[in-house]
Design an enzyme around this catalytic site. Structure first.
Site, PDB file in Angstrom:
ATOM      1  N   LYS A  64       5.885  23.321 -14.662  1.00  0.00           N
ATOM      2  CA  LYS A  64       4.937  22.217 -13.868  1.00  0.00           C
ATOM      3  C   LYS A  64       4.286  22.019 -12.614  1.00  0.00           C
ATOM      4  CE  LYS A  64       4.001  17.117 -14.346  1.00  0.00           C
ATOM      5  NZ  LYS A  64       3.987  15.572 -15.765  1.00  0.00           N
ATOM      6  N   ARG A 112       0.628  -1.528   0.167  1.00  0.00           N
ATOM      7  CA  ARG A 112       0.410  -0.130  -0.255  1.00  0.00           C
ATOM      8  C   ARG A 112       0.728   0.836  -0.225  1.00  0.00           C
ATOM      9  NH1 ARG A 112      -3.230  -3.045   3.816  1.00  0.00           N
ATOM     10  NH2 ARG A 112      -4.842  -3.683   2.831  1.00  0.00           N
ATOM     11  N   GLU A 130      -5.769  16.455 -11.658  1.00  0.00           N
ATOM     12  CA  GLU A 130      -5.984  16.882 -13.136  1.00  0.00           C
ATOM     13  C   GLU A 130      -7.779  16.905 -13.304  1.00  0.00           C
ATOM     14  OE1 GLU A 130      -3.964  15.010 -16.932  1.00  0.00           O
ATOM     15  OE2 GLU A 130      -5.501  15.316 -18.095  1.00  0.00           O
ATOM     16  N   HIS A 182      -1.866  11.779 -29.751  1.00  0.00           N
ATOM     17  CA  HIS A 182      -2.260  10.646 -29.315  1.00  0.00           C
ATOM     18  C   HIS A 182      -2.987   9.338 -30.372  1.00  0.00           C
ATOM     19  CE1 HIS A 182      -2.679   9.586 -24.333  1.00  0.00           C
ATOM     20  NE2 HIS A 182      -2.598   8.816 -25.350  1.00  0.00           N
ATOM     21  N   HIS A 225       7.192   9.994 -28.780  1.00  0.00           N
ATOM     22  CA  HIS A 225       5.508  10.424 -27.958  1.00  0.00           C
ATOM     23  C   HIS A 225       6.182  11.950 -28.487  1.00  0.00           C
ATOM     24  CE1 HIS A 225       3.003  11.362 -25.384  1.00  0.00           C
ATOM     25  NE2 HIS A 225       3.785  12.492 -24.794  1.00  0.00           N
ATOM     26  N   ASN A 268      -1.807  19.272 -21.526  1.00  0.00           N
ATOM     27  CA  ASN A 268      -2.046  17.904 -22.552  1.00  0.00           C
ATOM     28  C   ASN A 268      -2.202  18.606 -24.454  1.00  0.00           C
ATOM     29  OD1 ASN A 268      -2.377  16.321 -20.815  1.00  0.00           O
ATOM     30  ND2 ASN A 268      -4.107  16.505 -20.468  1.00  0.00           N
ATOM     31  N   ARG A 318      -4.999  20.997 -14.527  1.00  0.00           N
ATOM     32  CA  ARG A 318      -3.286  20.088 -15.143  1.00  0.00           C
ATOM     33  C   ARG A 318      -3.312  19.852 -16.442  1.00  0.00           C
ATOM     34  NH1 ARG A 318      -0.340  15.639 -11.326  1.00  0.00           N
ATOM     35  NH2 ARG A 318       0.536  15.086 -13.356  1.00  0.00           N
ATOM     36  N   LYS A 351       2.638  11.252 -11.589  1.00  0.00           N
ATOM     37  CA  LYS A 351       1.037  10.124 -11.986  1.00  0.00           C
ATOM     38  C   LYS A 351       2.546   8.961 -12.581  1.00  0.00           C
ATOM     39  CE  LYS A 351      -1.117  13.645 -15.158  1.00  0.00           C
ATOM     40  NZ  LYS A 351      -1.821  13.869 -16.781  1.00  0.00           N
ATOM     41  N   HIS A 360      -1.637  17.395 -27.322  1.00  0.00           N
ATOM     42  CA  HIS A 360      -1.366  15.413 -27.202  1.00  0.00           C
ATOM     43  C   HIS A 360      -3.142  15.116 -27.842  1.00  0.00           C
ATOM     44  CE1 HIS A 360       2.370  16.102 -24.684  1.00  0.00           C
ATOM     45  NE2 HIS A 360       1.773  15.259 -23.880  1.00  0.00           N
ATOM     46  N   GLU A 419       7.712  18.492 -24.855  1.00  0.00           N
ATOM     47  CA  GLU A 419       7.246  19.098 -23.806  1.00  0.00           C
ATOM     48  C   GLU A 419       8.380  19.859 -23.361  1.00  0.00           C
ATOM     49  OE1 GLU A 419       4.565  17.181 -22.873  1.00  0.00           O
ATOM     50  OE2 GLU A 419       5.674  15.795 -24.001  1.00  0.00           O
TER      51      GLU A 419
HETATM   52  P1  NAD Z   1      12.304   5.492 -21.904  1.00  0.00           P
HETATM   53  O1  NAD Z   1      11.884   6.035 -20.822  1.00  0.00           O
HETATM   54  O2  NAD Z   1      11.769   4.751 -22.760  1.00  0.00           O
HETATM   55  O3  NAD Z   1      13.635   6.381 -22.126  1.00  0.00           O
HETATM   56  C1  NAD Z   1      13.786   6.360 -23.521  1.00  0.00           C
HETATM   57  C2  NAD Z   1      15.249   5.280 -24.238  1.00  0.00           C
HETATM   58  O4  NAD Z   1      16.558   6.198 -23.275  1.00  0.00           O
HETATM   59  C3  NAD Z   1      15.298   4.113 -22.991  1.00  0.00           C
HETATM   60  O5  NAD Z   1      15.742   3.238 -24.391  1.00  0.00           O
HETATM   61  C4  NAD Z   1      16.526   3.874 -22.523  1.00  0.00           C
HETATM   62  O6  NAD Z   1      17.486   2.808 -21.826  1.00  0.00           O
HETATM   63  C5  NAD Z   1      17.534   5.707 -22.958  1.00  0.00           C
HETATM   64  N1  NAD Z   1      17.426   5.978 -22.212  1.00  0.00           N
HETATM   65  C6  NAD Z   1      17.010   6.797 -20.466  1.00  0.00           C
HETATM   66  N2  NAD Z   1      18.305   7.638 -20.195  1.00  0.00           N
HETATM   67  C7  NAD Z   1      19.692   7.697 -20.823  1.00  0.00           C
HETATM   68  C8  NAD Z   1      20.615   8.208 -21.102  1.00  0.00           C
HETATM   69  N3  NAD Z   1      20.439   9.281 -20.128  1.00  0.00           N
HETATM   70  N4  NAD Z   1      21.781   8.025 -22.257  1.00  0.00           N
HETATM   71  C9  NAD Z   1      21.274   7.151 -22.619  1.00  0.00           C
HETATM   72  N5  NAD Z   1      20.146   6.118 -22.776  1.00  0.00           N
HETATM   73  C10 NAD Z   1      18.588   6.528 -21.774  1.00  0.00           C
HETATM   74  O7  NAD Z   1      11.356   7.079 -22.837  1.00  0.00           O
HETATM   75  P2  NAD Z   1      11.370   7.810 -21.918  1.00  0.00           P
HETATM   76  O8  NAD Z   1      10.845   9.624 -22.988  1.00  0.00           O
HETATM   77  O9  NAD Z   1      12.146   8.879 -21.401  1.00  0.00           O
HETATM   78  O10 NAD Z   1       9.350   7.907 -21.490  1.00  0.00           O
HETATM   79  C11 NAD Z   1       8.187   7.929 -22.163  1.00  0.00           C
HETATM   80  C12 NAD Z   1       7.765   7.617 -20.773  1.00  0.00           C
HETATM   81  O11 NAD Z   1       7.261   8.257 -20.193  1.00  0.00           O
HETATM   82  C13 NAD Z   1       6.205   6.776 -21.522  1.00  0.00           C
HETATM   83  O12 NAD Z   1       5.732   5.826 -20.935  1.00  0.00           O
HETATM   84  C14 NAD Z   1       5.213   8.040 -21.038  1.00  0.00           C
HETATM   85  O13 NAD Z   1       3.854   7.347 -21.001  1.00  0.00           O
HETATM   86  C15 NAD Z   1       5.885   8.235 -20.222  1.00  0.00           C
HETATM   87  N6  NAD Z   1       5.269   9.905 -19.082  1.00  0.00           N
HETATM   88  C16 NAD Z   1       4.555   9.249 -18.327  1.00  0.00           C
HETATM   89  C17 NAD Z   1       4.577  11.023 -17.755  1.00  0.00           C
HETATM   90  C18 NAD Z   1       4.215  11.562 -16.322  1.00  0.00           C
HETATM   91  O14 NAD Z   1       4.018  12.520 -16.382  1.00  0.00           O
HETATM   92  N7  NAD Z   1       3.391   9.754 -15.562  1.00  0.00           N
HETATM   93  C19 NAD Z   1       4.181  12.606 -18.585  1.00  0.00           C
HETATM   94  C20 NAD Z   1       5.180  11.708 -19.880  1.00  0.00           C
HETATM   95  C21 NAD Z   1       5.171  10.707 -20.394  1.00  0.00           C
HETATM   96  N1  GLY Z   2       2.406  14.572 -18.602  1.00  0.00           N
HETATM   97  C1  GLY Z   2       0.794  15.271 -18.591  1.00  0.00           C
HETATM   98  C2  GLY Z   2       0.893  15.569 -16.441  1.00  0.00           C
HETATM   99  O1  GLY Z   2       1.475  15.402 -15.761  1.00  0.00           O
HETATM  100  O2  GLY Z   2      -0.437  16.347 -16.403  1.00  0.00           O
END
Ligand code: NAD
Ligand code: GLY
Length: 365
Positions: free
Chosen positions: A227, A121, A237, A252, A265, A245, A241, A143, A248, A185
């Site tokens: 942010k 939890r 949200e 999306h 993305h 988007n 918030r 999130k 997006h 972003e």
């Molecule tokens: P990712 O986590 O897949 O990383 C991209 C690639 O870069 C991976 O292959 C990773 O191994 C590599 N990598 C990471 N750091 C590195 C570094 N310093 N040097 C070399 N390689 C490195 O992609 P991302 O774009 O970071 O994240 C995408 C995810 O984030 C999605 O799942 C998306 O849904 C999520 N997301 C979440 C939120 C939120 O608010 N929680 C917001 C936006 C996106």
């Molecule tokens: N990435 C959008 C949010 O955090 O609300």
């Protein structure tokens, strides 16, 4: 050291941005959490680059730390991978006083956060984001989620980290395309909330692309600052918030219709930002300058700003299936100027289609 405070009453935390901060993770964590058992979750790309320095730092400050490394990839953000990680936590005898660290991009951050939120939890967790996208967006705001076959991020919750430690040096090993996707972003914050920051980006885009230390610190700091302000007002949200988007909604739809294979993305969001602006122009909410300034900046990143492979009618159909649709109406975040947006459900299908099919809005006015 540049800090951003995220004020959420007893769930408040700091985002600390500092070149080379990885070697200080142990000391900084021990200032807010009593050292005990800890697990660092990373992926097999990031682990070999940065895990040792984090583990050494934690061990030196008396954390009993274990590393768990998984393959990278969006498909790892799954319930089955969460199940695998729960096993690893049980094996290391993690309890509710232990700390879980997410070392990696948004995939590792979202997955680890989800596991931390649900294991017993809720166990304290710390974000150590290593991609630009995760440093400026996903690590801040709480999130956390995994994907479900029926949709991305469909199983999740809001669960704030205890701290976010951002080492901008990690961006030096990031593939260029990942850097560019994250920059979208960053630009988004300028459009939705911060005209001054947008102007900074216009002026310093070369330094940013050259990974200049000062420029990197500025973009990460200003993104997190913007942010944090939004999340503080509307953590769950329920209102404002949603402006995060921007771009997006159509982005999306493009990702869905291309089965998440054609676009990163950020690349899809860039196209979505341009189409959203064209909708705003059609509705006479914004002027051409707002479009041109975004196009110029996004083009400097080498991004394509339109899609001509997906049928616009399919995009509109997909928009109606999005979880952000309210009462059967499409809601768009639309710019009225650089630095200001509104949330509108007044765009009709004809206007959306017109924007999706125009190369330049001026031809349609
Ligand atoms: P990712 O986590 O897949 O990383 C991209 C690639 O870069 C991976 O292959 C990773 O191994 C590599 N990598 C990471 N750091 C590195 C570094 N310093 N040097 C070399 N390689 C490195 O992609 P991302 O774009 O970071 O994240 C995408 C995810 O984030 C999605 O799942 C998306 O849904 C999520 N997301 C979440 C939120 C939120 O608010 N929680 C917001 C936006 C996106
Ligand atoms: N990435 C959008 C949010 O955090 O609300």
């Amino acid at each position: 050291m540049k800090n951003v405070q995220v004020n959420l009453d007893k769930y408040s935390y700091q985002v600390i941005i500092e070149k080379g901060i990885l070697s200080q993770v142990g000391t900084l964590t021990s200032e807010i959490i009593k050292p005990g058992k800890a697990v660092v979750i990373t992926d097999t790309t990031v682990g070999p680059l940065y895990a040792k320095i984090v583990l050494d730092s934690l061990s030196k400050t008396n954390f009993d730390v274990k590393l768990v490394s998984i393959e990278p990839g969006e498909d790892k953000k799954s319930l089955s991978m969460a199940g695998y990680l729960y096993e690893a936590l049980f094996d290391h005898k993690v309890d509710r006083k232990s700390t879980i660290f997410a070392l990696g991009g948004g995939v590792i951050g979202d997955l680890t956060g989800f596991v931390a939120a649900t294991f017993m939890r809720g166990v304290p967790f710390v974000q150590i984001p290593t991609t630009l996208l995760s440093q400026v967006d996903s690590s801040v705001g709480g999130k956390v989620a995994v994907n479900h076959p029926r949709g991305k991020n469909m199983i999740g919750c809001f669960y704030q980290p205890k701290a976010v430690f951002i080492d901008t040096d990690t961006l030096k090993t990031l593939p260029k395309e990942e850097m560019v996707a994250g920059m979208v972003e960053v630009i988004k914050y300028g459009v939705i909330k911060d005209a001054e920051f947008f102007a900074y980006l216009e002026k310093h885009i070369s330094q940013i692309l050259e990974l200049d230390d000062t420029a990197l610190r500025e973009i990460v700091y200003n993104s997190c600052r913007n942010k944090a302000k939004i999340v503080e007002i509307d953590e769950k949200e329920e209102g404002i918030r949603a402006i995060l988007n921007y771009g997006h909604t159509i982005g999306h739809a493009l990702e869905t219709l291309t089965s998440y294979k054609k676009y990163r993305h950020g690349e899809a969001v860039a196209i979505g930002m341009i189409y959203a602006t064209k909708i705003a122009l059609s509705m006479e909410l914004a002027n051409e300058i707002v479009l041109e300034r975004q196009e110029t900046l996004l083009k400097r990143l080498g991004l394509s700003l339109s899609d001509n492979t997906v049928n616009p009618h399919d995009i509109v159909r997909t928009l109606y299936q999005d979880k952000k649709t309210v009462g059967g109406k499409l809601r768009f975040v639309l710019p009225t100027a650089v630095g200001t947006v509104i949330i509108s459900d007044k765009s009709d299908d004809a206007t959306i289609l017109k924007s999706l099919t125009s190369d330049s809005i001026s031809r349609h006015l």
